[in-house]
Motif scaffolding. Structure first.
Motif, PDB file in Angstrom:
ATOM      1  N   GLN A 193       8.638  92.101  -0.189  1.00 11.03           N
ATOM      2  CA  GLN A 193       7.759  91.963  -1.346  1.00 11.03           C
ATOM      3  C   GLN A 193       6.827  93.164  -1.496  1.00 11.03           C
ATOM      4  O   GLN A 193       6.662  93.704  -2.598  1.00 11.03           O
ATOM      5  N   LEU A 194       6.208  93.561  -0.398  1.00 13.11           N
ATOM      6  CA  LEU A 194       5.275  94.692  -0.449  1.00 13.11           C
ATOM      7  C   LEU A 194       5.997  95.973  -0.852  1.00 13.11           C
ATOM      8  O   LEU A 194       5.459  96.782  -1.616  1.00 13.11           O
ATOM      9  N   HIS A 195       7.194  96.163  -0.334  1.00 15.34           N
ATOM     10  CA  HIS A 195       7.971  97.362  -0.672  1.00 15.34           C
ATOM     11  C   HIS A 195       8.306  97.387  -2.162  1.00 15.34           C
ATOM     12  O   HIS A 195       8.077  98.393  -2.847  1.00 15.34           O
ATOM     13  N   VAL A 196       8.822  96.274  -2.677  1.00 16.40           N
ATOM     14  CA  VAL A 196       9.194  96.199  -4.092  1.00 16.40           C
ATOM     15  C   VAL A 196       7.964  96.314  -4.977  1.00 16.40           C
ATOM     16  O   VAL A 196       7.909  97.142  -5.896  1.00 16.40           O
ATOM     17  N   HIS A 197       6.972  95.469  -4.725  1.00 12.80           N
ATOM     18  CA  HIS A 197       5.782  95.450  -5.579  1.00 12.80           C
ATOM     19  C   HIS A 197       5.042  96.779  -5.559  1.00 12.80           C
ATOM     20  O   HIS A 197       4.569  97.256  -6.596  1.00 12.80           O
TER      21      HIS A 197
END
Length: 264
Positions: free
Chosen positions: A157-161
């Motif tokens: 999630q952190l990577h995508v967001h």
């Protein structure tokens, strides 16, 4: 570029024909033209062909309208993002991450409402929690411990967001000033002073850019780490570390404190 404070005026609607769903749908239409930042109740009233008081009857302030828009955006986001399958967790998690990124990049309004806007209604927050719960459940079913499942999906999630928001902020700056450039585009690369960066740029590598190459490389790293976790490699290391700490703790407790001999 998003227009500043303008909206297409529609023919006047009949009294009593407006409902909350129409207002939210119209807000999305208008936001596509002028952006979430420039959306206002008077402009929305003009866009819908109603007096602004008709909108205030259902939404007392813009924040309530944005909450309703976020609820709808999250439902769309949850529908478009594929589920994680336990028996093929790696490839389905990859597809999940790729679709998540493509969905946000392809719909700036969705990105602004869910990722950049900090406030979420209780309904939206619950919907987001339920979607995350489904992913965690699939990873646990695939064999991950609860802790590893949560940490793995959190990294995804952190990577995508993070990359999506960086790209969106860069796009928003260009909307305000077409001449502006992203931070990673401002780095001066000179073959004489930065020969390694020049070689990398010639091969399509750009340090700090939220592009496809960096996205896929980061995602591969996360998935590789998750694969090691599932294989037991990291579990063995954790158990070994825990055992060493327990041994040191036991030794410390059983060791006798030194006593000094009194001198006369």
């Amino acid at each position: 570029m998003a227009k500043q404070g303008t909206a297409t005026k529609r023919p006047r609607r009949e009294r009593g024909s407006l409902n909350p769903e129409d207002i939210v749908a119209g807000a999305f239409e208008l936001a596509e033209e002028i952006s979430i930042d420039n959306l206002s109740m008077p402009l929305l009233g003009k866009h819908l062909g109603v007096g602004v008081t008709s909108i205030y009857w259902y939404f007392r302030k813009k924040e309530e309208l944005l909450n309703a828009m976020t609820d709808r955006a999250l439902r769309q986001y949850a529908f478009e993002t594929p589920f994680i399958e336990a028996e093929d967790w790696r490839e389905t998690l990859r597809k999940h991450a790729q679709t998540m990124r493509q969905t946000f990049l392809g719909n700036p309004i969705l990105c602004d409402l869910i990722l950049i806007r900090s406030a979420l209604s209780e309904k939206a927050a619950r919907l987001g929690g339920k979607q995350t719960e489904r992913v965690i459940a699939s990873l646990v079913e695939a064999g991950f411990s609860l802790e590893d499942a949560v940490e793995t999906y959190s990294r995804v999630q952190l990577h995508v967001h993070g990359l999506v928001v960086l790209q969106r902020l860069s796009d928003k700056n260009r909307e305000l000033s077409p001449e502006s450039t992203a931070y990673y585009e401002n780095v001066i690369i000179d073959p004489e002073t930065t020969p390694l960066l020049a070689q990398a740029a010639a091969k399509g590598y750009h340090s700090g850019a939220p592009d496809d190459r960096n996205f896929e490389h980061g995602l591969d790293s996360i998935l590789d780490h998750a694969t090691r976790l599932l294989s037991g490699e990291n579990h063995t290391q954790k158990k070994s570390t825990t055992a060493r700490r327990a041994t040191r703790s036991a030794t410390t407790k059983t060791s006798k404190p030194r006593t000094r001999t009194a001198t006369k």
